[in-house]
Each structure stands twice: as C-alpha cells, then as structure tokens.
Write a protein that holds these residues in place. Structure first.
Motif, PDB file in Angstrom:
ATOM      1  N   SER A   1       1.965  11.442 -10.296  1.00  0.00           N
ATOM      2  CA  SER A   1       1.013  12.427 -10.195  1.00  0.00           C
ATOM      3  C   SER A   1       1.793  13.902 -10.430  1.00  0.00           C
ATOM      4  O   SER A   1       1.687  14.725 -11.191  1.00  0.00           O
ATOM      5  CB  SER A   1       0.157  13.039  -8.808  1.00  0.00           C
ATOM      6  OG  SER A   1      -0.758  11.791  -8.810  1.00  0.00           O
TER       7      SER A   1
ATOM      8  N   ILE B   1       0.998  -1.131  -0.106  1.00  0.00           N
ATOM      9  CA  ILE B   1       0.089   0.135   0.043  1.00  0.00           C
ATOM     10  C   ILE B   1       0.826   1.261   0.152  1.00  0.00           C
ATOM     11  O   ILE B   1       0.681   2.200  -0.707  1.00  0.00           O
ATOM     12  CB  ILE B   1      -0.802  -0.010   1.150  1.00  0.00           C
ATOM     13  CG1 ILE B   1      -1.871  -1.129   1.039  1.00  0.00           C
ATOM     14  CG2 ILE B   1      -1.610   1.216   1.431  1.00  0.00           C
ATOM     15  CD1 ILE B   1      -3.006  -1.364   2.207  1.00  0.00           C
ATOM     16  N   LEU B   2       1.866   1.357   0.864  1.00  0.00           N
ATOM     17  CA  LEU B   2       2.638   2.380   0.879  1.00  0.00           C
ATOM     18  C   LEU B   2       3.552   2.604  -0.535  1.00  0.00           C
ATOM     19  O   LEU B   2       3.727   3.719  -0.903  1.00  0.00           O
ATOM     20  CB  LEU B   2       3.720   2.189   2.046  1.00  0.00           C
ATOM     21  CG  LEU B   2       3.107   2.640   3.541  1.00  0.00           C
ATOM     22  CD1 LEU B   2       4.309   2.287   4.409  1.00  0.00           C
ATOM     23  CD2 LEU B   2       2.719   4.037   3.683  1.00  0.00           C
TER      24      LEU B   2
ATOM     25  N   GLY C   1       2.434   1.597  -3.499  1.00  0.00           N
ATOM     26  CA  GLY C   1       1.409   2.012  -4.369  1.00  0.00           C
ATOM     27  C   GLY C   1       1.150   3.765  -4.109  1.00  0.00           C
ATOM     28  O   GLY C   1       0.943   4.205  -4.934  1.00  0.00           O
ATOM     29  N   PHE C   2       1.239   4.056  -2.978  1.00  0.00           N
ATOM     30  CA  PHE C   2       0.854   5.559  -2.476  1.00  0.00           C
ATOM     31  C   PHE C   2       2.249   6.312  -3.243  1.00  0.00           C
ATOM     32  O   PHE C   2       1.808   7.386  -3.916  1.00  0.00           O
ATOM     33  CB  PHE C   2       0.763   5.651  -1.103  1.00  0.00           C
ATOM     34  CG  PHE C   2       0.717   7.027  -0.589  1.00  0.00           C
ATOM     35  CD1 PHE C   2      -0.398   7.900  -1.034  1.00  0.00           C
ATOM     36  CD2 PHE C   2       1.690   7.784   0.029  1.00  0.00           C
ATOM     37  CE1 PHE C   2      -0.312   9.371  -0.463  1.00  0.00           C
ATOM     38  CE2 PHE C   2       1.746   9.076   0.034  1.00  0.00           C
ATOM     39  CZ  PHE C   2       0.575  10.108   0.162  1.00  0.00           C
ATOM     40  N   LEU C   3       3.403   5.647  -2.787  1.00  0.00           N
ATOM     41  CA  LEU C   3       4.507   6.503  -3.423  1.00  0.00           C
ATOM     42  C   LEU C   3       4.619   6.783  -5.045  1.00  0.00           C
ATOM     43  O   LEU C   3       4.920   7.761  -5.546  1.00  0.00           O
ATOM     44  CB  LEU C   3       5.610   6.064  -2.970  1.00  0.00           C
ATOM     45  CG  LEU C   3       5.855   6.102  -1.181  1.00  0.00           C
ATOM     46  CD1 LEU C   3       7.203   5.406  -0.882  1.00  0.00           C
ATOM     47  CD2 LEU C   3       6.119   7.736  -0.935  1.00  0.00           C
TER      48      LEU C   3
ATOM     49  N   SER D   1       1.962   6.460  -6.771  1.00  0.00           N
ATOM     50  CA  SER D   1       0.945   7.366  -7.332  1.00  0.00           C
ATOM     51  C   SER D   1       1.448   8.775  -7.237  1.00  0.00           C
ATOM     52  O   SER D   1       1.214   9.689  -7.963  1.00  0.00           O
ATOM     53  CB  SER D   1      -0.321   7.123  -6.584  1.00  0.00           C
ATOM     54  OG  SER D   1      -0.886   5.915  -6.823  1.00  0.00           O
ATOM     55  N   MET D   2       1.955   9.020  -6.379  1.00  0.00           N
ATOM     56  CA  MET D   2       2.468  10.472  -5.963  1.00  0.00           C
ATOM     57  C   MET D   2       3.529  10.802  -7.017  1.00  0.00           C
ATOM     58  O   MET D   2       3.482  11.915  -7.690  1.00  0.00           O
ATOM     59  CB  MET D   2       3.128  10.777  -4.366  1.00  0.00           C
ATOM     60  CG  MET D   2       1.948  10.658  -3.595  1.00  0.00           C
ATOM     61  SD  MET D   2       0.683  11.983  -3.704  1.00  0.00           S
ATOM     62  CE  MET D   2       1.809  13.480  -3.454  1.00  0.00           C
ATOM     63  N   HIS D   3       4.337  10.044  -7.379  1.00  0.00           N
ATOM     64  CA  HIS D   3       5.547  10.178  -8.034  1.00  0.00           C
ATOM     65  C   HIS D   3       4.928  10.348  -9.577  1.00  0.00           C
ATOM     66  O   HIS D   3       5.189  11.504 -10.055  1.00  0.00           O
ATOM     67  CB  HIS D   3       6.470   9.054  -8.402  1.00  0.00           C
ATOM     68  CG  HIS D   3       7.349   9.017  -9.473  1.00  0.00           C
ATOM     69  ND1 HIS D   3       8.490   9.837  -9.302  1.00  0.00           N
ATOM     70  CD2 HIS D   3       7.573   8.582 -10.389  1.00  0.00           C
ATOM     71  CE1 HIS D   3       9.051   9.935 -10.424  1.00  0.00           C
ATOM     72  NE2 HIS D   3       8.598   8.824 -11.234  1.00  0.00           N
TER      73      HIS D   3
END
Length: 109
Positions: free
Chosen positions: A73, A62-63, A65-67, A69-71
């Motif tokens: 974006s 999950i972490l 995937g979050f990182l 996604s931020m990258h």
C-alpha cells in the motif's frame, strides 16, 4: 521446500525482485524449519501461550500478510504520486514545446 524452489525460479526469470524474494525465502525457511522440528513449534506456542501449536503458524501467516499489504500500500501510494507528478511535468513540457513551435512558426509535428 517447493515454495523456496518456486521463489528461486521466479528470481532467475526476473519475475520477482530480489528484495521481495528475500521475504518469501525467509517465510519458506521458517515453514521448513517448523515442519522439520515440530517440537520447536510446540515449544514456541507454549512460550507465547497458545494451546494449539498450528494456530501459531496461522497467526504468523496473517501477520505476514498484513505487513506485506501495508508495504505494498505504501509502495502503491508512492508510485501513484510519482505518476501524477510525471504526468504534470509531461503536460508542462508539451505546452512549452507547443509554445516554441508557435513562436517559430513551425507547423510540423
């Protein structure tokens, strides 16, 4: 192991850039190490305070995937700004060319 081979194949076919491949290879290697050394995952989960060790893998995924996604974006925002700037510069250049054609009386396009 299959994920690592897939990433290598995608890089060879130039469908995945090397900098992104490093992220996927690192994630694949971490999963490979944890799958081969289950006690390592248990020890790390105990150290962090997680009772069920596979939950730690889910948290890590999950972490990650979050990182990612931020990258992506941030990269998309930068590319959108570049596209806007390039479209504006292209419009200015087209206007300049059109004005030069009008000055010289050249109707050829």
């Amino acid at each position: 192991m299959l994920a690592i081979l897939l990433v290598v194949q995608l890089v060879r076919k130039r469908r995945l850039r090397e900098d992104y491949a490093l992220l996927w290879l690192a994630g694949g290697l971490v999963l490979l190490v944890f799958s081969l050394k289950k006690n390592l995952l248990d020890q790390l989960a105990t150290l962090v305070g997680i009772a069920y060790a596979p939950s730690l893998l889910l948290l890590g995924a999950i972490l990650l995937g979050f990182l990612l996604s931020m990258h992506f974006s941030v990269a998309l925002s930068r590319l959108a700004e570049q596209n806007k700037r390039l479209a504006q510069e292209l419009a200015i250049l087209r206007l300049s060319v059109e004005e030069l054609r009008n000055e010289t009386g050249d109707d050829a396009r």
